[in-house]
Design a protein around this motif. Sequence first.
Motif, PDB file in Angstrom:
ATOM      1  N   ALA A   1      38.172 -58.469 -75.247  1.00 42.69           N
ATOM      2  CA  ALA A   1      37.754 -57.391 -74.380  1.00 42.69           C
ATOM      3  C   ALA A   1      36.402 -57.952 -73.804  1.00 42.69           C
ATOM      4  O   ALA A   1      36.153 -57.584 -72.525  1.00 42.69           O
ATOM      5  N   SER A   2      35.676 -58.674 -74.315  1.00 46.57           N
ATOM      6  CA  SER A   2      34.537 -59.509 -73.721  1.00 46.57           C
ATOM      7  C   SER A   2      34.958 -60.209 -72.458  1.00 46.57           C
ATOM      8  O   SER A   2      34.452 -60.335 -71.373  1.00 46.57           O
ATOM      9  N   GLU A   3      36.085 -60.858 -72.745  1.00 45.21           N
ATOM     10  CA  GLU A   3      36.867 -61.737 -71.722  1.00 45.21           C
ATOM     11  C   GLU A   3      37.156 -60.916 -70.473  1.00 45.21           C
ATOM     12  O   GLU A   3      37.126 -61.591 -69.381  1.00 45.21           O
ATOM     13  N   LEU A   4      37.484 -59.590 -70.555  1.00 45.30           N
ATOM     14  CA  LEU A   4      38.083 -59.036 -69.646  1.00 45.30           C
ATOM     15  C   LEU A   4      37.093 -58.455 -68.553  1.00 45.30           C
ATOM     16  O   LEU A   4      37.376 -58.094 -67.405  1.00 45.30           O
ATOM     17  N   VAL A   5      35.888 -58.450 -69.028  1.00 46.36           N
ATOM     18  CA  VAL A   5      34.895 -58.057 -68.042  1.00 46.36           C
ATOM     19  C   VAL A   5      34.557 -59.034 -66.986  1.00 46.36           C
ATOM     20  O   VAL A   5      34.199 -58.602 -65.737  1.00 46.36           O
ATOM     21  N   ALA A   6      35.099 -60.273 -66.799  1.00 45.41           N
ATOM     22  CA  ALA A   6      35.309 -61.325 -65.917  1.00 45.41           C
ATOM     23  C   ALA A   6      36.253 -60.623 -64.759  1.00 45.41           C
ATOM     24  O   ALA A   6      35.986 -61.123 -63.673  1.00 45.41           O
ATOM     25  N   ASP A   7      37.275 -60.053 -65.203  1.00 44.41           N
ATOM     26  CA  ASP A   7      38.270 -59.607 -64.242  1.00 44.41           C
ATOM     27  C   ASP A   7      37.764 -58.664 -63.236  1.00 44.41           C
ATOM     28  O   ASP A   7      37.138 -57.813 -63.329  1.00 44.41           O
TER      29      ASP A   7
ATOM     30  N   ARG B   1      38.954 -56.860 -61.142  1.00 43.11           N
ATOM     31  CA  ARG B   1      39.434 -55.334 -60.935  1.00 43.11           C
ATOM     32  C   ARG B   1      38.639 -54.154 -61.693  1.00 43.11           C
ATOM     33  O   ARG B   1      38.979 -53.400 -61.597  1.00 43.11           O
ATOM     34  N   ILE B   2      38.063 -54.904 -62.850  1.00 44.24           N
ATOM     35  CA  ILE B   2      37.369 -54.126 -63.815  1.00 44.24           C
ATOM     36  C   ILE B   2      35.824 -54.090 -63.234  1.00 44.24           C
ATOM     37  O   ILE B   2      35.217 -55.038 -63.152  1.00 44.24           O
ATOM     38  N   LYS B   3      35.514 -52.724 -62.999  1.00 40.69           N
ATOM     39  CA  LYS B   3      34.178 -52.613 -62.257  1.00 40.69           C
ATOM     40  C   LYS B   3      32.793 -52.413 -63.249  1.00 40.69           C
ATOM     41  O   LYS B   3      31.823 -52.366 -62.840  1.00 40.69           O
ATOM     42  N   ALA B   4      33.361 -51.777 -64.584  1.00 44.23           N
ATOM     43  CA  ALA B   4      32.302 -51.761 -65.371  1.00 44.23           C
ATOM     44  C   ALA B   4      32.757 -51.474 -66.853  1.00 44.23           C
ATOM     45  O   ALA B   4      33.890 -51.382 -67.022  1.00 44.23           O
ATOM     46  N   VAL B   5      31.901 -51.446 -67.846  1.00 47.90           N
ATOM     47  CA  VAL B   5      32.271 -51.514 -69.203  1.00 47.90           C
ATOM     48  C   VAL B   5      31.357 -50.549 -70.040  1.00 47.90           C
ATOM     49  O   VAL B   5      29.918 -50.677 -69.843  1.00 47.90           O
ATOM     50  N   THR B   6      31.880 -50.236 -71.084  1.00 51.28           N
ATOM     51  CA  THR B   6      31.180 -49.364 -72.079  1.00 51.28           C
ATOM     52  C   THR B   6      31.519 -49.582 -73.349  1.00 51.28           C
ATOM     53  O   THR B   6      32.655 -49.747 -73.536  1.00 51.28           O
TER      54      THR B   6
ATOM     55  N   ALA C   1      26.019 -57.182 -77.702  1.00 50.16           N
ATOM     56  CA  ALA C   1      25.336 -58.331 -76.943  1.00 50.16           C
ATOM     57  C   ALA C   1      26.354 -59.305 -76.209  1.00 50.16           C
ATOM     58  O   ALA C   1      25.950 -59.475 -75.121  1.00 50.16           O
ATOM     59  N   ALA C   2      27.588 -59.110 -76.721  1.00 51.29           N
ATOM     60  CA  ALA C   2      28.550 -60.124 -76.150  1.00 51.29           C
ATOM     61  C   ALA C   2      28.914 -59.443 -74.741  1.00 51.29           C
ATOM     62  O   ALA C   2      29.122 -59.921 -73.698  1.00 51.29           O
ATOM     63  N   ILE C   3      29.310 -58.326 -75.072  1.00 47.83           N
ATOM     64  CA  ILE C   3      29.662 -57.262 -73.685  1.00 47.83           C
ATOM     65  C   ILE C   3      28.619 -57.139 -72.662  1.00 47.83           C
ATOM     66  O   ILE C   3      28.678 -57.449 -71.503  1.00 47.83           O
ATOM     67  N   ALA C   4      27.255 -56.960 -73.153  1.00 43.81           N
ATOM     68  CA  ALA C   4      26.241 -56.860 -72.108  1.00 43.81           C
ATOM     69  C   ALA C   4      26.089 -58.238 -71.300  1.00 43.81           C
ATOM     70  O   ALA C   4      25.634 -58.334 -70.291  1.00 43.81           O
ATOM     71  N   ALA C   5      26.257 -59.431 -72.178  1.00 41.76           N
ATOM     72  CA  ALA C   5      26.200 -60.683 -71.590  1.00 41.76           C
ATOM     73  C   ALA C   5      27.270 -60.910 -70.587  1.00 41.76           C
ATOM     74  O   ALA C   5      26.813 -61.396 -69.384  1.00 41.76           O
TER      75      ALA C   5
ATOM     76  N   TYR D   1      28.582 -61.110 -64.570  1.00 43.57           N
ATOM     77  CA  TYR D   1      29.274 -60.752 -63.524  1.00 43.57           C
ATOM     78  C   TYR D   1      28.941 -59.434 -62.627  1.00 43.57           C
ATOM     79  O   TYR D   1      29.600 -59.014 -61.871  1.00 43.57           O
ATOM     80  N   ILE D   2      27.520 -59.067 -63.096  1.00 45.09           N
ATOM     81  CA  ILE D   2      26.931 -58.164 -62.284  1.00 45.09           C
ATOM     82  C   ILE D   2      27.801 -56.761 -62.128  1.00 45.09           C
ATOM     83  O   ILE D   2      27.854 -56.264 -61.299  1.00 45.09           O
TER      84      ILE D   2
END
Length: 467
Positions: free
Chosen positions: A197-203, A205-210, A219-223, A228-229
Motif C-alpha cells: 500500500a505504501s509503495e502504491l502511493v508512488a503511482d 495514477r493515484i492522487k491521494a491516500v487516507t 508514518a509510512a503512508i505520510a512519508a 510524491y506531493i
Amino acid sequence: MENLVGTSSVKTVNPFTNEIVKQFDVMEDKELDSKIALADSTFKTWKKTAFSVRAKLLHKVATIMRNKKEELGKLATLEMGKLLKESIAEVELSADIFDYYADKGEEFLADSPLETPIGSAFLSYEPIGVLLSVQPWNFPFYQITRSAAPNIMAGNTMLFKHASNVPQCAQIMEDIFIEAGAPEGVYQNLFIPGKKASELVADERIKAVTLTGSEPAGAAIAAAAGKYIKKSTLELGGSDAFIVLDDANVDEAVEAAVNGRMWNAGQVCTSPKRIIVEESIADTFLEKVKAKFASIKPGDPMDPETTLAPLSSEKAVEDVIKQVQKAVEEGATLLLGGKRIDRKGAFMEPTLLTGIEPNNSAYKEEIFGPVFMFYKVKNEDEAIELANATNFGLGGSIFSGDEKRAVNVARQIETGMVYINHLTGITPELPFGGTKGSGYGREQSPAGIYEFVNAKLIRTTKASNPN
C-alpha cells in the motif's frame, strides 16, 4: 491495527475458535495494475456524472446494507470477533453515512461565492482522481464507509486496501457496490500486504491516500505521500481521557466508562482508555467500577447474552497482556484481571490498573484491549494536565453536573473531539478526527467531503452569478 498473516494469502481466522475459515490469494502485480488502470479510466467519466446519479448509487448501497444487516453483522463478528449486536449497529451506522452524503453531497459541493471588490469570484469543488484508502479491522464496514461515501459522492474513484484479517468483509463491500449498479472501477477491493500500500502511493495514477491504523503505518503512508506531493489524511488511534469531575453523576459516569471501555473488547480508537476522577468521588467511583466488572459476561459473540467479546486475534491478546505485565513491572497496581480467560478463543479478562506514574510505559501508550486505567487527581487542573500528557489527541469525554464548567475544561484538552456527559460518539453529521499523534484530517460531516476535492477559484472581471 493491521494484522498481516503473510504475503501469499489473507485469511479469516475466527477469534472465538481460532479456526481458519477462509483465505484469499494476494493479488499479483499484473492484476493490481489493471485495477489501478480501471479506477483511473473510470474516473474520467465518473467525475462528469450528475450528483443525482452518484446519490442514487449511495442510497442503493445503504438500502442493500440495511437489507443484509444480519448477514453483514455475522460476517464482521466471524472475522474480528465483536458482539453481533455491535456489528449490526455498525452496519446500520454505515448505511446512515451513505444516505447522509447522498442527501447532502450536492449541497456541500455547490459553488461557493466569495466577496471581491471587482467582478465576482467563487470556489468550484472538483474531484481529484483515484484515491487509495487503507483501513483497519476493528470496524470493518464503518471504516470503509466514512472514506467511501463522501469521496465517491464527490466524483472520485476508490481503491481499498482493507486489513488482512477481514477479507470477507472487504470483498462483500465491493460486491454490494456492484449489486447497487456502480460502474466498474468506482469501488475496488485490493488484497495486498500493508507494505505494498505504501509503495502504491508512488503511482502517478493515484492522487491521494487516507489511512486509519497504527502510528508506524501512518508514518509510512505520510512519508510516501509527502515524497510524491500528494494529499493524505491519517487517523492513528488514541489514548482518550475520560474525566469525571466532582459534581458528576457518578452512576452515569461509571456506566458510560465501563461500557465504553468494553465496547468491541476495548479495541476502539476513541475508547475511554484513561479514566481520570477527582479525588473526592474517586473511591466511590472505583468501587462501582469493580461491581460493574463483576457482571461482565465473556462468551460467544453471536450470543445476545454475551457482554465481552474475544479480541480480534491471538496476537492481539498476547500484545495486550504483555503491555499490562510491563505496566505492572514498572510499578502499576493490578486490581483485577490481566490474564487470558481459560477458554478457547482470543479472550482476555477485563483488567483494572491503577497507580500508573509518568515513568510507566502505560502512562502514554495506547492499550488496545479491555484494560481500564484509573487515575485519581486532586482537581480539574490536574485532570487537564494528565489528559494532555500523551502524544495522542483523538477524542475524550468530560462528566460534570455543570455544563459550562465542562465546556471550559473541554476547551483545554488537546484533542480532536470532546463529548460532555457522553462517550466520544459517531454520527454522520459530526466530524471525526484528531490532532498530535492521532493524525490529521477529518471524516464525516461537511468537513469529510472537502478533504479530497480541489477547491478551485474561478474569478470573472464582471459581476455575474456563478450559478
